[in-house]
Motif scaffolding. Structure first.
Motif, PDB file in Angstrom:
ATOM      1  N   HIS A  57      49.616  42.669  32.403  1.00  0.00           N
ATOM      2  CA  HIS A  57      48.747  43.996  32.134  1.00  0.00           C
ATOM      3  C   HIS A  57      47.376  43.285  31.505  1.00  0.00           C
ATOM      4  N   ASP A  58      47.278  42.349  30.710  1.00  0.00           N
ATOM      5  CA  ASP A  58      46.085  41.939  29.936  1.00  0.00           C
ATOM      6  C   ASP A  58      46.100  40.353  29.997  1.00  0.00           C
ATOM      7  N   ASP A  61      43.450  34.316  42.483  1.00  0.00           N
ATOM      8  CA  ASP A  61      43.439  35.701  42.607  1.00  0.00           C
ATOM      9  C   ASP A  61      42.320  36.648  41.956  1.00  0.00           C
ATOM     10  N   GLU A  70      40.822  39.393  42.027  1.00  0.00           N
ATOM     11  CA  GLU A  70      41.047  40.766  41.723  1.00  0.00           C
ATOM     12  C   GLU A  70      41.983  40.822  40.418  1.00  0.00           C
ATOM     13  N   LEU A  71      42.925  40.215  40.316  1.00  0.00           N
ATOM     14  CA  LEU A  71      43.910  40.103  39.566  1.00  0.00           C
ATOM     15  C   LEU A  71      43.380  39.523  38.142  1.00  0.00           C
ATOM     16  N   ARG A  72      42.553  38.544  38.315  1.00  0.00           N
ATOM     17  CA  ARG A  72      41.722  38.098  37.083  1.00  0.00           C
ATOM     18  C   ARG A  72      40.744  39.391  36.685  1.00  0.00           C
ATOM     19  N   ARG A  73      40.246  40.049  37.305  1.00  0.00           N
ATOM     20  CA  ARG A  73      39.142  41.087  36.877  1.00  0.00           C
ATOM     21  C   ARG A  73      40.136  42.173  36.309  1.00  0.00           C
ATOM     22  N   ARG A  74      41.188  42.438  37.017  1.00  0.00           N
ATOM     23  CA  ARG A  74      42.071  43.524  36.231  1.00  0.00           C
ATOM     24  C   ARG A  74      42.615  43.124  34.982  1.00  0.00           C
ATOM     25  N   LEU A  75      43.306  41.935  34.965  1.00  0.00           N
ATOM     26  CA  LEU A  75      43.705  41.300  33.564  1.00  0.00           C
ATOM     27  C   LEU A  75      42.492  41.459  32.337  1.00  0.00           C
ATOM     28  N   GLY A  86      39.842  43.194  32.391  1.00  0.00           N
ATOM     29  CA  GLY A  86      39.343  44.390  31.782  1.00  0.00           C
ATOM     30  C   GLY A  86      40.229  44.984  30.764  1.00  0.00           C
ATOM     31  N   ASN A  87      41.501  44.897  31.122  1.00  0.00           N
ATOM     32  CA  ASN A  87      42.530  45.307  30.299  1.00  0.00           C
ATOM     33  C   ASN A  87      42.679  44.595  28.791  1.00  0.00           C
TER      34      ASN A  87
END
Length: 414
Positions: free
Chosen positions: A344-345, A367, A369-374, A376-377
């Motif tokens: 998640h983060d 990855d 996109e995964l880096r950015r999603r984690l 942001g969380n």
């Protein structure tokens, strides 16, 4: 005989004691002008408490002329054993003998002596009101035994339960119940101390995490080919494992670099530098030394990595998250698992193998996109540890302790 006399003196003082008061707070610290996570978080808390209270940090020793971290506005710092100048004859004499109040198994025993014993007890007995917060087992044990009954006492744990020697825990079991409150950084440690102290618990046993300090630096863009790590160059931080892990990472991603921030003894630094050279990682792993602007450096990273064997809390995890940097960490006892929600983060690595840590780092490198999603969380997670939120937990605890002590319970308990 000495303990009987101390109990008699406490009983007399309890009868004359004013109503308990949390308007004055004194924090016992090993040495305020050093560099380390405990010092930084104590300064952060002291700055918050000083908004409404009279706050003094009592540094047991002083080994530097100037502070590494800025002292917060409204906070005073005093020293019991100032080692930056010549000592008096009594100090020179008593400093030759080891501490009698701190067990040999406590990590700061080598830095304390009979002179610091005398200074610490004398200062504790001079207090007539207010709150004393002690910040490591050595001072928790001394405070529990010698603090006057009119003073509200709060012990703190800044590392994890499992690292303490049996002798230290045996004394904690006997004495921590004398404290008004004992505070841990994690729920896991709170639960372990609850089991240890079940026969004679302190009045309050609570978990209060560390709060995030204000850090310079922007939120990371997560585009730099940089992985960061930070901490003292000691065995517990596992930088030897990190270097081994980076050999795997570098083989797959030779254009990425690892920056390790922190300092240790010359021997420790030389040993780690030799390990880097033996692994063929010169120019790919950099020992950056100390920095007073960790936030700025974290904002230049795209991944933060924790290779620790254990963590009392993991303050740098939150600091990285506050810059939107996703964290990869060994799921060591106990802090990382209470801060990071895997997937998640950040990423938690259950295995202790460096290759597993390397695999998780490579996953984030590869990855975007995964880096950015984690990342942001991670910003959202870090916001839950802001100073006002955690500071309010301390306000509630101190107010509760003074209200309950006003009934006279403390005099009876002691």
């Amino acid at each position: 005989m000495a303990l009987w006399l101390l109990q008699a003196l406490n009983a007399r003082r309890a009868r004359r004691a004013p109503a308990p008061d949390a308007g004055t707070v004194r924090v016992l610290l090993q040495h305020a002008y050093g560099m380390g996570g405990t010092i930084r978080t104590v300064f952060n808390l002291a700055g918050y408490l000083a908004r409404e209270r009279d706050v003094e940090i009592v540094s047991v020793v002083r080994t530097a002329r100037e502070p590494f971290f800025p002292v917060p506005p409204g906070v005073r710092v005093s020293f019991l054993d100032d080692r930056t100048g010549p000592a008096g004859p009594l100090a020179r004499l008593l400093s030759r003998f080891p501490s009698l109040l701190v067990p040999e198994q406590e990590r700061v025993h080598h830095a304390l002596n009979l002179w610091t014993d005398l200074c610490l007890v004398r200062r504790l007995r001079s207090f007539r009101s207010g709150v004393v917060i002690s910040t490591r087992p050595a001072f928790n044990l001394v405070t529990a035994l010698f603090a006057p009954p009119e003073v509200v006492t709060v012990g703190q744990e800044h590392v994890t339960y499992g690292v303490h020697a049996p002798e230290v825990l045996r004394l904690a079991k006997r004495r921590y119940g004398r404290l008004d409150a004992f505070v841990t950084l994690t729920r896991a440690d709170r639960d372990q101390y609850a089991r240890l102290l079940r026969a004679a618990p302190p009045r309050r046993l609570v978990r209060v995490p560390n709060a995030l300090p204000d850090l310079a630096g922007d939120v990371s863009g997560l585009e730099e080919k940089v992985v960061a790590a930070a901490g003292r160059l000691v065995h517990a931080k596992g930088f030897d494992r990190l270097v081994t892990a980076w050999k795997h990472v570098s083989a797959e991603h030779p254009d990425w670099v690892l920056r390790i921030y922190g300092a240790g003894t010359r021997k420790a630094e030389d040993r780690l530098r030799a390990r880097i050279e033996e692994a063929g990682l010169s120019g790919r792993v950099f020992l950056m030394g100390r920095t007073a602007e960790l936030g700025v450096e974290l904002s230049k990273a795209s991944v933060y990595v924790v290779s620790s064997r254990y963590e009392g809390f993991g303050m740098t995890i939150l600091e990285a998250m506050s810059k939107g940097v996703p964290v990869v960490s060994f799921d060591c006892p106990h802090g990382p698992g209470e801060i990071i929600t895997d997937g998640h983060d950040g990423l938690l690595v259950g295995s202790k193998k460096p290759s597993a840590l390397a695999e998780a780092v490579c996953r984030l490198i590869e990855d975007r996109e995964l880096r950015r999603r984690l990342g942001g969380n991670a910003l959202v997670t870090a916001a839950g540890y802001d100073l006002d939120t955690v500071g309010a937990m301390w306000d509630e605890l101190l107010d509760d302790l003074t209200e309950r002590n006003s009934t006279g319970m403390k005099a009876n308990f002691r």
